[in-house]
Design an enzyme around this catalytic site. Structure first.
Site, PDB file in Angstrom:
ATOM      1  N   LYS A  64      -5.789  19.880   0.631  1.00  0.00           N
ATOM      2  CA  LYS A  64      -5.531  18.901   1.704  1.00  0.00           C
ATOM      3  C   LYS A  64      -5.195  19.567   3.040  1.00  0.00           C
ATOM      4  CE  LYS A  64      -4.273  15.142  -1.368  1.00  0.00           C
ATOM      5  NZ  LYS A  64      -3.284  14.149  -1.769  1.00  0.00           N
ATOM      6  N   ASP A  85      -3.433   8.469   1.856  1.00  0.00           N
ATOM      7  CA  ASP A  85      -2.447   8.406   0.761  1.00  0.00           C
ATOM      8  C   ASP A  85      -1.294   7.454   1.092  1.00  0.00           C
ATOM      9  OD1 ASP A  85      -3.715  10.138  -0.986  1.00  0.00           O
ATOM     10  OD2 ASP A  85      -2.654  11.910  -0.265  1.00  0.00           O
TER      11      ASP A  85
HETATM   12  P1  NDP Z   1       3.114  19.889  -3.475  1.00  0.00           P
HETATM   13  O1  NDP Z   1       2.771  21.008  -4.390  1.00  0.00           O
HETATM   14  O2  NDP Z   1       2.733  19.953  -2.047  1.00  0.00           O
HETATM   15  O3  NDP Z   1       4.711  19.640  -3.518  1.00  0.00           O
HETATM   16  C1  NDP Z   1       5.380  19.600  -4.748  1.00  0.00           C
HETATM   17  C2  NDP Z   1       6.820  19.170  -4.547  1.00  0.00           C
HETATM   18  O4  NDP Z   1       7.402  18.995  -5.842  1.00  0.00           O
HETATM   19  C3  NDP Z   1       7.690  20.199  -3.795  1.00  0.00           C
HETATM   20  O5  NDP Z   1       8.625  19.500  -2.998  1.00  0.00           O
HETATM   21  C4  NDP Z   1       8.393  20.931  -4.959  1.00  0.00           C
HETATM   22  O6  NDP Z   1       9.648  21.462  -4.600  1.00  0.00           O
HETATM   23  C5  NDP Z   1       8.588  19.794  -5.928  1.00  0.00           C
HETATM   24  N1  NDP Z   1       8.740  20.196  -7.331  1.00  0.00           N
HETATM   25  C6  NDP Z   1       7.805  20.744  -8.131  1.00  0.00           C
HETATM   26  N2  NDP Z   1       8.291  20.908  -9.387  1.00  0.00           N
HETATM   27  C7  NDP Z   1       9.571  20.449  -9.370  1.00  0.00           C
HETATM   28  C8  NDP Z   1      10.609  20.354 -10.345  1.00  0.00           C
HETATM   29  N3  NDP Z   1      10.406  20.765 -11.609  1.00  0.00           N
HETATM   30  N4  NDP Z   1      11.791  19.828  -9.991  1.00  0.00           N
HETATM   31  C9  NDP Z   1      11.999  19.400  -8.720  1.00  0.00           C
HETATM   32  N5  NDP Z   1      11.067  19.472  -7.737  1.00  0.00           N
HETATM   33  C10 NDP Z   1       9.869  19.993  -8.060  1.00  0.00           C
HETATM   34  O7  NDP Z   1       2.504  18.580  -4.201  1.00  0.00           O
HETATM   35  P2  NDP Z   1       2.038  17.221  -3.492  1.00  0.00           P
HETATM   36  O8  NDP Z   1       3.081  16.855  -2.511  1.00  0.00           O
HETATM   37  O9  NDP Z   1       0.634  17.332  -3.031  1.00  0.00           O
HETATM   38  O10 NDP Z   1       2.025  16.189  -4.734  1.00  0.00           O
HETATM   39  C11 NDP Z   1       3.229  15.691  -5.304  1.00  0.00           C
HETATM   40  C12 NDP Z   1       2.915  14.660  -6.387  1.00  0.00           C
HETATM   41  O11 NDP Z   1       2.293  13.503  -5.813  1.00  0.00           O
HETATM   42  C13 NDP Z   1       1.949  15.165  -7.466  1.00  0.00           C
HETATM   43  O12 NDP Z   1       2.443  14.674  -8.720  1.00  0.00           O
HETATM   44  C14 NDP Z   1       0.636  14.479  -7.132  1.00  0.00           C
HETATM   45  O13 NDP Z   1      -0.163  14.277  -8.270  1.00  0.00           O
HETATM   46  C15 NDP Z   1       1.148  13.139  -6.595  1.00  0.00           C
HETATM   47  N6  NDP Z   1       0.172  12.445  -5.706  1.00  0.00           N
HETATM   48  C16 NDP Z   1      -0.334  11.230  -6.118  1.00  0.00           C
HETATM   49  C17 NDP Z   1      -1.232  10.532  -5.335  1.00  0.00           C
HETATM   50  C18 NDP Z   1      -1.763   9.201  -5.809  1.00  0.00           C
HETATM   51  O14 NDP Z   1      -2.750   8.714  -5.233  1.00  0.00           O
HETATM   52  N7  NDP Z   1      -1.157   8.564  -6.790  1.00  0.00           N
HETATM   53  C19 NDP Z   1      -1.689  11.065  -4.032  1.00  0.00           C
HETATM   54  C20 NDP Z   1      -1.060  12.325  -3.672  1.00  0.00           C
HETATM   55  C21 NDP Z   1      -0.185  12.985  -4.501  1.00  0.00           C
HETATM   56  P3  NDP Z   1       9.779  22.912  -3.865  1.00  0.00           P
HETATM   57  O15 NDP Z   1       9.479  22.670  -2.418  1.00  0.00           O
HETATM   58  O16 NDP Z   1      11.199  23.278  -4.113  1.00  0.00           O
HETATM   59  O17 NDP Z   1       8.794  23.810  -4.549  1.00  0.00           O
END
Ligand code: NDP
Length: 282
Positions: A68, A105
């Site tokens: 993205k 989104d």
């Molecule tokens: P990113 O990889 O950009 O961000 C992931 C985030 O999750 C970060 O803030 C990270 O924290 C946090 N994180 C990951 N693992 C853990 C954990 N075990 N405990 C706490 N925090 C955690 O991902 P995206 O923002 O692109 O996507 C996030 C979610 O949204 C995904 O599940 C994706 O599938 C979903 N999504 C769904 C859509 C839909 O149409 N339904 C559209 C877009 C996204 P840190 O910064 O500390 O690493």
């Protein structure tokens, strides 16, 4: 013979993608003739693949994890919501050949919350868990509905701080780590972490959800996610996963490409039914 308009979703991995099915259903419903395929494209091959796709006459692309931000850089021009998000999930060839980048989104989430599930946003105390690309994408359309305030809590608090600062001109934003949430209450809690993808839950203090509050997990799965289950345990009025958002963001992309808005509810119903009996309220 006229060529069929070509669309695709690029991502890595991509085999799980429901987008070809969703756009196929939209095309059938609206009597549009088009072809939409999923392609596994890793980040280092994005630019060349997108270039080849559009050079061959491709009309539009969806981009998902991990592309993205690259798509945001690739676009010749951006919608305002994509500019703010620094993430693009939809690229559209314009009549002059330039490539427009949009982020559908957030609109997808807002439509699923407000239209499909009657969850209001105005005046709400909202908590967003996570500070990644998805949080950036959902903030502009949520802020348009004037929530009371939005708290962004993240495992790495500095990322939440950066986002709260960047979007501060659009509304009241507060950043936090997870322990810092103790003692606070929210009307709507949105999980935008990717923890659900490994059936994990961020470490959340007790009693975060206000009476009559709702929970929404951006992730979706055949079974209720760890966060959806948590919401139900906390007594949420609704505890939903992101299937509706997925269909709604696709509908926004379809509208951008084809100028016609498909009906989403039959598609959500169909896909929800296909994942079997679900305890997720819809
Ligand atoms: P990113 O990889 O950009 O961000 C992931 C985030 O999750 C970060 O803030 C990270 O924290 C946090 N994180 C990951 N693992 C853990 C954990 N075990 N405990 C706490 N925090 C955690 O991902 P995206 O923002 O692109 O996507 C996030 C979610 O949204 C995904 O599940 C994706 O599938 C979903 N999504 C769904 C859509 C839909 O149409 N339904 C559209 C877009 C996204 P840190 O910064 O500390 O690493």
């Amino acid at each position: 013979m006229p060529q069929i308009d070509q669309y695709a979703v690029f991502g890595h991995p991509i085999s799980h993608s429901k987008s070809p099915r969703i756009h196929g259903l939209f095309a059938k419903q609206t009597s549009q003739t088009l072809n939409y395929v999923a392609r596994d494209v890793p980040a280092d091959a994005f630019e060349s693949n997108a270039g080849t796709f559009f050079a061959a006459g491709g009309k539009g692309l969806n981009c998902t994890v991990p592309l993205k931000e690259l798509a945001w850089r690739y676009a010749d021009t951006l919608t305002e919501r994509a500019r703010l998000s620094k993430a693009v999930n939809t690229l559209a060839r314009q009549p002059d050949g330039r490539i427009l980048g949009d982020n559908t989104d957030g609109m997808g989430l807002v439509n699923d919350l407000m239209t499909n599930n009657r969850i209001g946003l105005s005046g709400y105390r909202i908590l967003i868990l996570g500070a990644g690309g998805a949080t950036r994408g959902i903030l502009p359309p949520i802020l348009e509905h004037h929530p009371g305030d939005i708290t962004i809590a993240n495992r790495t608090p500095a990322k939440a701080e950066t986002i709260a600062y960047e979007f501060s001109h659009l509304g009241k934003l507060i950043s936090s780590d997870f322990p810092g949430l103790a003692g606070r209450q929210f009307d709507l809690i949105i999980n935008a972490t990717s923890a659900s993808l490994s059936d994990q839950l961020p470490p959340l203090p007790e009693k975060l959800l206000a009476a009559n509050g709702s929970c929404y997990d951006l992730a979706y799965a055949n079974e209720p996610t760890a966060f959806v289950r948590w919401g139900l345990q906390q007594g949420a009025r609704l505890s939903l996963d992101g299937l509706g958002m997925l269909v709604e963001q696709a509908a926004e992309a379809f509208y951008l490409w084809r100028g016609i808005r498909p009906e989403t509810s039959p598609v959500i119903k169909l896909l929800d039914g296909e994942r079997g009996e679900s305890s997720v309220p819809a």
